[in-house]
Design a protein around this motif. Structure first.
Motif, short mmCIF file in Angstrom:
data_model
loop_
_atom_site.label_atom_id
_atom_site.label_comp_id
_atom_site.label_asym_id
_atom_site.label_seq_id
_atom_site.Cartn_x
_atom_site.Cartn_y
_atom_site.Cartn_z
N TYR A 541 -47.54 -18.99 40.44
CA TYR A 541 -47.11 -18.09 41.52
C TYR A 541 -45.84 -17.34 41.12
CZ TYR A 541 -50.37 -19.94 44.93
OH TYR A 541 -51.50 -20.27 45.60
N GLU A 545 -45.43 -13.36 40.94
CA GLU A 545 -44.50 -12.57 41.75
C GLU A 545 -43.63 -11.68 40.88
OE1 GLU A 545 -42.36 -15.28 44.29
OE2 GLU A 545 -44.29 -15.90 45.15
N THR A 570 -51.84 -16.36 48.22
CA THR A 570 -50.55 -17.01 48.48
C THR A 570 -50.78 -18.50 48.66
OG1 THR A 570 -50.71 -16.78 50.85
CG2 THR A 570 -49.65 -14.98 49.66
N CYS A 597 -54.64 -13.72 41.70
CA CYS A 597 -54.48 -15.10 42.12
C CYS A 597 -53.99 -15.97 40.98
CB CYS A 597 -55.74 -15.64 42.74
SG CYS A 597 -57.21 -15.10 41.93
N VAL A 598 -53.91 -17.27 41.27
CA VAL A 598 -53.23 -18.19 40.36
C VAL A 598 -54.25 -19.17 39.79
CG1 VAL A 598 -51.54 -20.03 40.28
CG2 VAL A 598 -51.06 -17.97 41.54
N GLY A 601 -54.67 -22.33 41.60
CA GLY A 601 -54.70 -22.25 43.06
C GLY A 601 -56.08 -22.57 43.61
#
Ligand code: SF4
Ligand SMILES: [Zn+2]
Ligand SMILES: [Zn+2]
Lengths: 798, 373
Positions: A541, A545, A570, A597-598, A601
């Motif tokens: 994340y 960012e 998120t 996205c991650v 995640g």
């Protein structure tokens, strides 16, 4: 389609079969025949579940042992999908055989998903549902009712007792939905129906935890017999599941709550002494004799059960100094106070359980042995006190579990106390991590107990890693490649930008403007050329960012915006699901979208981007774990010491399995197509660690590209994909009809004959072949040693 | 690269820690009413006499000149300054409880291995816990204290012995732990060295290749050679390490800490079922073995026929068999003695005594009499 594998007749519910499905089934059968464990890697979207089910059901029905199948999956939706497949399969079988077989298949999930009680089912948290259900169904509540007291019972549960205990629900396969509907009609509880019918089922489908979390497994899965066939699907993360199921985090707050719980227990004890002292006396007498458990074997609603205690210990009597209820609560209080004092330390501590116990003993005179029985004793006490609001005691239960584990295992666990949340924080917020380092501990009972355990997933490379980490041996270990009539997915490794500067998410260069700009250019280009959806994965994340804000400054997002909508994942799951929904709409209506996205995640694990929902996946950077985490470091050290897995090997393996997961998201079937881009110079050396089906499709020429080369190749690829490709061209190559299959079997048979004949001749050449292999392996090891691994070790991702 | 556990293992609770019981910022000293809010350095102390909390400066002020009465209203205890200390536990009740337990544990220190079955041990633990519990909660205080003192007096020796055992175990455990930690450190360093070595090799190889390329050699050949060299080197080293490891594994003692064999759980006393009492042996193990003849069950010898049957003789316990045995023993009594041998033997005592006799025995086999009559 009906065919034979050796002597076993198989009914496959489709008219065509993929070659890899056939190979997969053959290997499964081999495993079951040999009675051992196996690891199988099957490309995503090639019908793994249906091949698995049709083989095993055929196996069950054909051989007289009728071995039960326990199929474990990760999420509710996967369980439901598997149940639906099973149902379709059974229907097909019935059509083909002309009779409905006597067969039961059930799924089990938590009470929260299966409850029908009008007020209980509205509760949000699973543990509250469990506890409220218990207060409506426990044995002592029922007794009270019989004595004429005014207590509430759950009618859905009561109705079950009116039915025949082995026939609570008609035979057949029941999806979770179907169970709920049936339960509502008949006014019977689906959860307990499933639980009680488990011994009579041919197939049980439930989540990992029912087997791996020892606290639950003991209760739910105890009665399953040894010859069950256990399948762990989507098992690439199984080691982490194992570890999590035995790790406990304690905070000051949870300790406070636990202390309150202990005080409550004390109060309850004094009360009970006044009203019904006999009960306590009975319990005491039982504990003296060591007779516990004898009569409670079938207590479905037990508060908790013992985490992974060795069997011989379970038979021993509870130590004398915690036999009396009041002694035990005092004991708990002392233990909790001790933990509180430990929490006050202002520097990081990591210690092994023996050293913890030693210090504990010096300070509080708590010995190891009673500590070991903590969980057991607490369960017994809660039962005796007939407590109903058990969710209040959850923190206490955690402490007790912690006590038991710490006193049982000398190795494989570590206590890590982190007084501050981050390096810079000044206000202490201590967390005591009791972390399990050894994935083998949780899964050991499974391997010990069941003769055939099948571990399978779309991405489970390198295969040898799993047996090593989980401590088992395999009889079959196989990875299948994907047979394709045309090249329908394009894996590429991009190592340089158009300006020939290398790109990498490595620690030193990750925020270099040129590096970020090159990544940006890659994104812009692919957003222009890809139709519909693009999924982009970042290692963390934090990095996502920072890179997004830099792109914003460089005007890259504006360019992307022209061709695609931009959506971001998120940590908040609700926000993410909203973003996903928008993404899907945009993909469907032709606007096209990008989802950022991650790699670790939610999106990377559970969500499929089939067809136009994902035409390109971009993996920006190698998704290494955050190596500064103390828990990870401890685990690395443990792996090195115990299993001789080198730290770099493990980190690299872990990064690549996540990467493979991400890449696999876009290709969900043979009629699907997509581009997979790995953008980091470090990928060039890691391509051997990709699953076979991806790495075999990765051309040598595509393994070290610059951005503009990649763009050109991708364009060419998309052009070929846009040509119509009639299904019949796949026939005989990537899908087999019955005839093709027969041909294949004949060919195999002929080959085997020839081999037999040639066996003698082979023998001589064998030495040479072997030598080559050794050399190859060494070469492989060579490739694994990365000169730039230091990037990974220097704390990549925060 | 800093790795795990620099500070590990030493549980330093008191050092570098927030004081226990300091959670509320506006805690007030009950004596002088100064609060932590105004004076963040306020330290509270307790005295195990009555466990009343007061601030350090009050302690200085009141007790510096010798023992004085506790300043808390209603408390009549006399306190001395040296016994004031910081509390370890947040809950003062637990603080007191632990103090009492310390006392109890010093006296009731029987060990699990003194007991023969779990039941007895558990009952003992239960009794001790009862006594402790009474002491803590002031139930039957007089009675319990008397019991306590009685026990202490009655078992003074055992208590001392067990305490010694305990401390021995503790210290040996510490040594063991230290050794283990050292080993872990060594292994960690070895792993790091190995890693560095790998990196260095790669780097070296690369430089070598560059040098050769610069010298104008064919690129593909150079690359291939480089790989080969590196591969070989690494494999050599791996093999050497593996050998080393195996050697170590053989030398190293079996891992000392395993489940169950730790200093915490010792298990019950090894129960040896009482050995069956052996028959009395008047000669203390010396057995007369007949070497030169074998005793038959029966001998036809008219002289004895009568004795075998006559009830008058038999009733007295006369046994012909024994008579035979004795007679034969008498007859052969001197045969096993070879004087010459014995002389040489005395000369060289180092020799095994058995050898000559055995030889004699084999010789004597020939003279074994089937039928002495
Ligand atoms: S018995 Fe079933 S229906 Fe009733 S409360 Fe429990 S889970 Fe819900
Ligand atoms: Zn004061
Ligand atoms: Zn006082």
């Amino acid at each position: 389609m009906k065919f034979f594998i050796e002597d076993l007749p198989i009914l496959f519910p489709y008219p065509r079969i993929y070659p890899e499905q056939y190979a997969y089934m053959c290997d499964l059968k081999r495993t079951l025949d040999a009675g051992g464990h196996c690891v199988l890697e099957m490309p995503s979207g090639t019908g793994k579940t249906v091949s698995l089910l049709s083989l095993i059901v055929a196996y069950q029905q054909h051989y007289p042992e009728h071995r039960k199948l326990i199929y474990c999956s990760r999420t509710m939706s996967e369980i439901e999908k598997a149940l639906a497949e099973l149902k379709a399969l059974m229907k097909y079988r019935a059509d083909q055989l002309g009779e409905v077989e006597e067969f039961r298949g059930l799924g089990l999930t938590s009470r929260k998903n299966l409850c029908l009680h009008p007020s209980v089912k509205r509760e949000k948290s699973g543990s509250v549902v469990d506890s409220r259900c218990r207060s409506l169904t426990a044995g002592f509540v029922k007794e009270k009712k019989e004595r004429g007291e005014d207590v509430d019972l759950c009618i859905y549960h009561d109705n079950l007792d009116l039915l025949e205990p082995h026939n609570l629900i008609p035979a057949g396969v029941w999806t979770l939905d179907g169970m709920l509907r049936y339960g509502e009609e008949q006014k019977q509880c689906p959860y307990f129906t499933a639980r009680r019918m488990m011994p009579f089922c041919n197939v049980i489908i439930y989540s990992y935890h029912y087997l791996l979390d020892p606290k639950i497994a003991e209760r739910v899965s105890r009665e399953l017999s040894k010859d069950c066939i256990v399948v762990f699907d989507e098992a690439h993360n199984i080691d982490n599941v194992c570890i999590e199921s035995l790790s406990i985090d304690l905070t000051e707050d949870s300790l406070r709550k636990a202390a309150r719980g202990a005080a409550n227990l004390e109060r309850e004890i004094t009360q009970l002494k006044e009203t019904d002292a006999d009960k306590l006396q009975n319990e005491y007498a039982k504990l003296v004799e060591g007779l516990r458990e004898a009569d409670e074997a079938r207590d479905e609603g037990a508060f908790m059960s013992n985490p992974a205690l060795p069997d011989d210990l379970l038979k021993e009597a509870v130590p004398g100094n915690i036999r009396r209820a009041e002694h035990f609560t005092a004991f708990l209080k002392r233990f909790i106070e001790y933990l509180k004092t430990r929490m006050k330390v202002l520097h990081v501590i990591s210690e092994t359980p023996p050293s913890f116990l030693q210090h504990l003993k010096e300070l509080t005179f708590i010995e190891r042995k009673p500590l070991r029985f903590c969980a057991e004793r607490l369960t017994s006490l809660v039962r005796t006190l007939e407590l109903t609001n058990i969710e209040d005691y959850q923190p206490l239960q955690e402490v007790a579990t912690f006590a038991t584990l710490a006193a049982t295992y000398d190795t494989g666990f570590l206590l890590i106390l982190e007084p501050f949340e981050s390096e810079t924080a000044t206000v202490p917020n201590p967390v005591l991590h009791f972390t399990c380092l050894d994935a083998a501990i949780a899964i050991k009972p499974v391997f010990d107990r069941f003769s055939s355990v099948i571990i399978t997933s779309g991405t489970i490379s390198p295969l040898e890693m799993y047996p090593k980490m989980l401590g088992f041996t395999t009889v079959v270990q196989e990875s299948y490649s994907m047979t394709l009539a045309r090249r329908s997915f394009l894996p590429m490794i991009v190592t340089r930008g158009s300006d020939q500067g290398t790109i990498s998410s490595g620690f030193q260069t990750r925020n270099d403007p040129s590096n970020v700009r090159n990544y940006g250019a890659l994104l812009v280009e692919f957003s222009k050329l890809t139709p519909d959806g693009i999924v982009v994965f970042f290692p963390s994340y934090l990095y996502m960012e920072s890179i997004i804000s830099m792109w914003q400054g460089m005007g890259i997002l504006d360019q992307v915006w022209k061709s695609k909508l931009i959506l971001v994942e998120t940590p908040d799951s609700q926000e993410t699901s909203l973003a996903l929904e928008t993404y899907r709409t945009a993909c469907s209506n032709g606007r096209g979208a990008i989802l950022l996205c991650v790699a670790r995640g939610k999106v990377s694990e559970g969500i499929d981007f089939d067809h136009h929902y994902g035409r390109t996946v971009l993996c920006i950077g190698v998704p290494f774990q955050y190596t500064e985490s103390r828990i990870l470091k401890a685990r690395l050290e443990f792996l090195r010491e115990t299993y001789r897995i080198r730290e770099n090997d493990f980190l690299s393996f872990d990064a690549m399995r996540h990467c493979a997961q991400c890449l696999g998201r876009v290709l969900r079937g043979k009629d699907d197509y997509g581009i997979m881009v790995m953008a980091d110079r470090r990928f060039a050396k890691k391509k051997t660690q990709l699953p076979k089906w991806i790495s075999s499709a990765l051309m040598e020429a595509d393994a070290n590209m610059s951005v503009d080369q990649a763009v050109a190749t991708a364009k060419r690829f998309l052009k070929t994909m846009s040509k119509p490709f009639p299904i019949r061209m796949q026939e005989g190559i990537s899908t087999w009809s019955y005839g093709d299959l027969m041909q294949h079997q004949e060919k195999l048979g002929a080959e085997r004959d020839r081999e037999m004949r040639m066996a003698g001749a082979y023998e001589e050449g064998y030495e040479g072949v072997h030598g080559d292999q050794v050399m190859q392996e060494a070469q492989h090891a060579e490739d694994m040693i990365d000169d730039d691994m230091d990037d990974a070790m220097l704390g990549m991702d925060v | 690269m800093s790795r795990l556990a620099q500070s590990a293992f030493v549980p330093a609770v008191r050092r570098e820690a927030r004081p226990a019981g300091s959670d509320s910022p506006d805690e007030i000293c009950p004596v002088c009413k100064s609060s932590r809010y105004l004076n963040p350095n306020l330290r509270f102390l307790v005295n195990p006499e009555c466990y009343h909390k007061m601030c350090a400066s009050c302690v200085d002020r009141i007790f510096s000149h010798g023992p004085a009465q506790c300043p808390i209203a209603g408390c009549t205890r006399t306190l001395r300054k040296p016994r004031f200390r910081e509390q370890t536990f947040e809950d003062l009740k637990v603080e007191r409880e632990v103090d009492i337990r310390r006392k109890v544990a010093a006296v009731f220190n029987r060990r699990e291995d003194e007991f023969e079955d779990t039941r007895a041990y558990n009952d003992y633990l239960n009794d001790v816990e009862d006594i402790t519990f009474n002491l803590i909660n002031g139930i039957d205080l007089e009675d319990t204290e008397r019991k306590f003192a009685d026990y202490e007096r009655a078992h003074a020796d055992e208590i001392k012995e067990n305490a010694e055992l305990e401390s021995q175990e503790q210290s040996s455990y510490r040594v063991l732990q230290k050794k283990e930690r050292e080993q872990i450190r060594l292994r960690r360093e070895a792993a790091r060295r190995e890693e560095e070595e790998d990196k260095r090799l790669v780097e070296e190889n690369r430089r070598e290749q560059l040098r050769r390329l610069a010298a104008g050699q064919d690129a593909s050949v150079v690359e291939k050679d480089g790989q080969q060299v590196q591969l070989k080197r690494r494999m050599d080293r791996r093999a050497a390490e593996e050998r080393q490891r195996q050697l170590h594994a053989r030398d190293a003692p079996p891992t000392p800490v395993t489940n169950g064999a730790t200093p915490f759980i010792k298990g019950l006393k090894q129960r040896k079922g009482k050995e069956a009492e052996p028959p009395v042996d008047a000669f203390d193990g010396i057995r007369y073995k007949h070497q030169y003849y074998s005793l038959q069950d029966d001998y036809t010898y008219s002289f004895l026929d009568n004795a075998k049957k006559d009830a008058r003789i038999l009733a007295g316990g006369y046994n012909v068999h024994e008579y035979n045995e004795r007679a034969l023993a008498d007859a052969f009594a001197g045969l096993g003695v070879f004087i010459a041998d014995e002389v040489t033997e005395r000369a060289k005592l180092s020799h095994d005594i058995e050898v000559p006799t055995e030889m004699a025995a084999t010789e004597a086999q020939d003279v074994k009499m089937e039928d002495p009559v």
